[in-house]
Structure formats: structure tokens, C-alpha cells
Design an enzyme around this catalytic site. Structure first.
Site, short mmCIF file in Angstrom:
data_model
loop_
_atom_site.label_atom_id
_atom_site.label_comp_id
_atom_site.label_asym_id
_atom_site.label_seq_id
_atom_site.Cartn_x
_atom_site.Cartn_y
_atom_site.Cartn_z
N TYR A 1 0.82 -1.21 0.00
CA TYR A 1 0.00 0.00 0.00
C TYR A 1 0.86 1.27 0.00
O TYR A 1 0.43 2.31 -0.47
CB TYR A 1 -0.90 0.04 1.24
N LYS B 1 2.97 -15.40 1.58
CA LYS B 1 3.11 -16.05 0.27
C LYS B 1 4.60 -16.35 0.10
O LYS B 1 5.26 -15.91 -0.83
CB LYS B 1 2.58 -15.10 -0.83
N ASP C 1 -3.40 -18.00 -0.34
CA ASP C 1 -4.47 -18.63 -1.14
C ASP C 1 -5.16 -19.73 -0.35
O ASP C 1 -6.38 -19.84 -0.32
CB ASP C 1 -3.92 -19.15 -2.49
N ASP D 1 -6.37 -6.90 4.03
CA ASP D 1 -7.52 -6.21 3.44
C ASP D 1 -8.49 -7.23 2.86
O ASP D 1 -9.70 -7.20 3.11
CB ASP D 1 -7.03 -5.25 2.35
N ASP E 1 -12.28 -8.97 4.67
CA ASP E 1 -13.62 -8.89 4.07
C ASP E 1 -14.27 -10.27 4.03
O ASP E 1 -15.45 -10.43 4.34
CB ASP E 1 -13.55 -8.33 2.64
C1 IPM Z 1 -10.30 -1.12 4.32
C2 IPM Z 1 -10.61 -0.45 3.02
C3 IPM Z 1 -9.44 0.47 2.65
C4 IPM Z 1 -8.20 -0.40 2.52
C5 IPM Z 1 -9.67 1.33 1.41
C6 IPM Z 1 -10.94 2.16 1.52
C7 IPM Z 1 -8.48 2.21 1.12
O1 IPM Z 1 -10.86 -1.41 2.03
O2 IPM Z 1 -10.15 -0.42 5.33
O3 IPM Z 1 -10.24 -2.35 4.33
O4 IPM Z 1 -7.95 -0.97 1.46
O5 IPM Z 1 -7.47 -0.50 3.49
MG MG Z 2 -10.93 -3.40 2.74
#
Ligand code: IPM
Ligand code: MG
Length: 360
Positions: free
Chosen positions: A141, A191, A223, A247, A251
Site C-alpha cells: 500500500y 506467500k 491462497d 484487506d 472482508d
Molecule cells: C479497508 C478499506 C481500505 C483499505 C480502502 C478504503 C483504502 O478497504 O479499510 O479495508 O484498502 O485498506
Molecule cells: Mg478493505
């Protein structure tokens, strides 16, 4: 001592859920919490007002705060901004970097009342309680060099995936300490079969493990980790990983619990200052329609009370209020199972506040 709390509503559903967080903060004040609440612009909202997703005034207020509560940033309105440095997401990334918020805690905990809202079979997720520890201020990032440029007559895009040993070590310590307080199991995700940066990551984790002999450390390729999360998620206790893998995996882990609309997160720096935000994004498709689930934001208030303000009892009171509301069968659309009646953002906020008042 008066704690300073900075509220950053942001974009999309951010402002709507921030309203509910603010009402909850006021209820906490009424219950004796000594805080001072300020507000500022970030993300697209700040871009619209100041052509800057992280205006100096916001950054300065953030630095001075004991804790920051953020709604969400981003939306289609700003996705076409050519200058990446003006995009709403840069406001969020700038806060993380400038405040040194390297330690991102993303719990994926299933409320038993919501087991049927998960897309996985209830038996696979019942009792699920995973903590993802994501490194938040390094990795691909932020790595340099980065950019898009012309090479040999065509455009190339490039980023750098880089971690210094010290960065790996400090997030590793956060994760080992966390595992020590929980189920004493830590899975480091990398990885290392392909990327040198994660070979180093693995080495540092193994070295740290010598200091935490009470914690069982395992390693998993990313993975496989993605697969295991949906195959047998309860095998995980604490997971530690870098910025980008974290990240993605967070999710996926969030969705195991029925809805990403339920999960708060904390981002901490070395001095214990923290930023708290829901794991979900700005959901522009439902913004302004009173449809958003405010619970992740309200639970972020609880996380803030626990990790930055040392107000455990008040945090538990909020969590109990959310549990009560779910027990009562109240659901926003994202967490409703078939046939259940749903309520809007405001009504959900009302219900949590009423339950919070009852806990007194
Ligand atoms: C998160 C979000 C952020 C990230 C974005 C909005 C930059 O997806 O906090 O997970 O990728 O970190
Ligand atoms: Mg995110």
C-alpha cells in the site's frame, strides 16, 4: 480527565451511521463518560469542500485526539478523479500513515442470533470468533517506488511490496500478545513460496515465537488461508498478515458472520492512540436511504471505549445493548433472514439506545 474524541463521518452511509454513533456517545456522556466530541471532514466530503481528502485542519485535530471514530470514505462520484492523491481513500490512508496506526484489529465474531444470516451452514460458523491482525501502514500500500509510466513504448503500472524487519516485528508482537489473551493460537499468513518479502515475514514470526512459547504459531499461504476461511473457519483464532492480504481476508472473514455491517475495527499506534471504524465501506448504493446497518459503527464506539479510553464497563454495556436488540429480533436488511421484518438505520439506532438506557 476529559478524553478527546474526533468524529469523521466521511462519505456514503458514513454520515448516517455517524449520527447514530454520536447519539450513542451522548448517551455515554449522560452515563458519566467524560469526553469532548469534535467533528471534521475527510474523504470525498473533504475533497468537495477543500479539494483535499485530508485537509490540514482534519489531520491536526486527529493528531490531538485520544481516539478517532470514522464512518467510511469513497464513492463513485470521486472514482474518476485522475489525481490519485485526491481520491477519498487517500484521506483514510493518510490518517493511518500520519498517525502511525500500524496495528489493525479486525474481529470476525458471529452473534449467535445471526447464525442463519451467514452464507455458510450454521454449524460451520456458530461460535466463530476470529481476530485478524492486519499490518496497516506498510507493505504494498505504501511501498516506493510506485506509479504508472511509459517504458519501451507502453505504459506500465508498478508498486513495491516491502517490509522492514522492525515493521514485521512490531505487528507480530501485537498479534502474539493478542493470541496470548485469547485462544493462544496464531496463524501467520504469507506467500513465502513466491515472495521474498514474506520469506522475511515468516522468519521474523518464527523468531518471535521463541519469546511466546505459550502461543502455537502456524503459517499458511494466503491462497490456502482464503480457502480455509470458507471451508473450516473455526480453525482460526488469531491471524496475522500484511496490509494487502489483510484487506482481502478481513472482508471474507467479515462475511462469515452474516454481514460486514456488524463488524467494528481498531487501528492502533505505538502510543495507544486509536482510530475506530466499521469494516464495511461507504456503500454508496444505499446511502441516504435510511437502510444502512449502524451496528458496526456503534460497536466501533465500544471498541474505542475498550482500547483507547479504558472504559471496559461502558464498552460491555454497548455490546450487551446490541445483543439485546438482536435477541428482540430487530434487523436491518443486511442481517435479516428470509421472512423477517426489517427496520431502518434510525430505528436500529433508537433500539440500541433504548437497550443501552435499560442496562443502567
Ligand atoms: C479497508 C478499506 C481500505 C483499505 C480502502 C478504503 C483504502 O478497504 O479499510 O479495508 O484498502 O485498506
Ligand atoms: Mg478493505
Amino acid at each position: 480527565m476529559t478524553h478527546k474524541v474526533l468524529l469523521l463521518p466521511g462519505d456514503g452511509i458514513g454520515p448516517e451511521i455517524a449520527v447514530q454513533a454520536k447519539r450513542l456517545l451522548h448517551a455515554c456522556q449522560d452515563a458519566g463518560l467524560d469526553i469532548d466530541i469534535d467533528e471534521a471532514l475527510v474523504g470525498g466530503a473533504a475533497y468537495d469542500a477543500h479539494l483535499d481528502p485530508l485537509p490540514p485542519e482534519t489531520l491536526q485535530k486527529a493528531k490531538a485526539a485520544d481516539a478517532i471514530l470514522l464512518g467510511a470514505v469513497g464513492g463513485p462520484k470521486w472514482d474518476t478523479l485522475e489525481d490519485l492523491s485526491k481520491r477519498p481513500e487517500k484521506g483514510l490512508l493518510g490518517l493511518r500513515k500520519n498517525l502511525g496506526l500500524f496495528g489493525n484489529l479486525r474481529p470476525a465474531m458471529l452473534y449467535p442470533q445471526l447464525a442463519s444470516a451467514s452464507s455458510l451452514k450454521p454449524e460451520l460458523v456458530s461460535g466463530l470468533d476470529i481476530m485478524i491482525v492486519r499490518e496497516l501502514t506498510g507493505g504494498i500500500y505504501f511501498g516506493q517506488p510506485r506509479g504508472i509510466e511509459v517504458r519501451d513504448g507502453q505504459r506500465v503500472g508498478f508498486n513495491t511490496y516491502i517490509y522492514a524487519e522492525s515493521e514485521i516485528e512490531r505487528i507480530g508482537r501485537v498479534a502474539f500478545e493478542m493470541a496470548r489473551k485469547r485462544g493462544k493460537k496464531l496463524c501467520s499468513v504469507d506467500k513465502a513460496n513466491v515472495l521474498e518479502v514474506t520469506i522475511l515475514w515468516r522468519e521474523v514470526m518464527n523468531r518471535l515465537a521463541q519469546e511466546y512459547m505459550d502461543v502455537e504459531l502456524t503459517h499458511m499461504y494466503v491462497d490456502n488461508a482464503a480457502m480455509q476461511l470458507v471451508r473450516e473457519p473455526k480453525q482460526f483464532d488469531v491471524v496475522v498478515t500484511g496490509n494487502m492480504f489483510g484487506d482481502i481476508l478481513s472482508d471474507a472473514a467479515a462475511m462469515l458472520t452474516g454481514s460486514i455491517g456488524m463488524l467494528p475495527s481498531a487501528s492502533l499506534n505505538e502510543s495507544g492512540q486509536g482510530m475506530y471504524e466499521p469494516c464495511h465501506g461507504s456503500a454508496p448504493d444505499i446511502a441516504g436511504k435510511n437502510l444502512a446497518n449502524p451496528l458496526a459503527m456503534m460497536l466501533s464506539v465500544a471498541m474505542m471505549l475498550r482500547y483507547s479510553l479504558a472504559e471496559n464497563a461502558m464498552a460491555e454495556r454497548i455490546e450487551a445493548a446490541v445483543g439485546k436488540v438482536l435477541d428482540d429480533g430487530l434487523r436491518t436488511a443486511d442481517i435479516a433472514s428470509e421472512g423477517m421484518q426489517t427496520i431502518g438505520t434510525d430505528a436500529m439506532g433508537d433500539a440500541v439506545l433504548a437497550a443501552f438506557a435499560q442496562q443502567a
